[in-house]
Enzyme design. Sequence first.
Site: not given
Length: 238
Positions: A13-15, A18
């Site tokens: 995951f991009d954090v 996102t």
Amino acid sequence: MAKTFADFKYLTFDVVGTLIDFEGGIKDCLADIAKEAAVAIDGEGALKLYRTARYSADADLFPDDLVRVYLAIAPELGLPAEAKYGERLRDSAKGWKGFADSAEALARLAKRYRLIAMTNARRWAFEHFSRELGNPFYAAFTADDTGTEKPDPAFFEKVFAFVAAESNSKDDILHVAQSQYHDIGVSRKLGLTNCWIERRHAQKGYGGTIEPAEFTKPDFHFTSMAGLADAVEKAKAA
């Protein structure tokens, strides 16, 4: 043959953007400073200025760089150009909120996959973000850990090496992100299956995220994390 949700062991995951609403956090902090200075600012306009300043050649790691960014954009917004306000913007990252669906969706997905965070933020900021999200991650890679930032392929290679050490490969990864520039385009080039979370689907433009040179059609596309979690559970029940 197209992959299904059953084909993955990891979700990366991009954090920021996102899972964490950094645009809302930046706009709220700037609005508070503007109110104190008796100045009216346009939030989307401020994000456009932020984007230009953030991606300059002398940019520092995020969110430490917000001190420099603030001092660059304050005069154009009519805000006081003092370092203490830039530090306030930087420190506001400690209180940025997750999107309303982020924590719940991550908790659901963690029942099926190993979740790995991949963030351009520094480790100190990520620790706050992770707590906000319910600490759902199996592993995490920050700019401090990788020595670089996405979309540099070297960032992804660090994650590939971690997965390989567990006798798996990038074929076992579904990369989930909202940024076409930082994540979706480069993940395609590196042979990853990707999922675009189009957080700004109801808004024009790219907000605080740099615009990509070209649009990359993702393998999976949702407008929310809840949509992804729902789709995974539906596929599992089928």
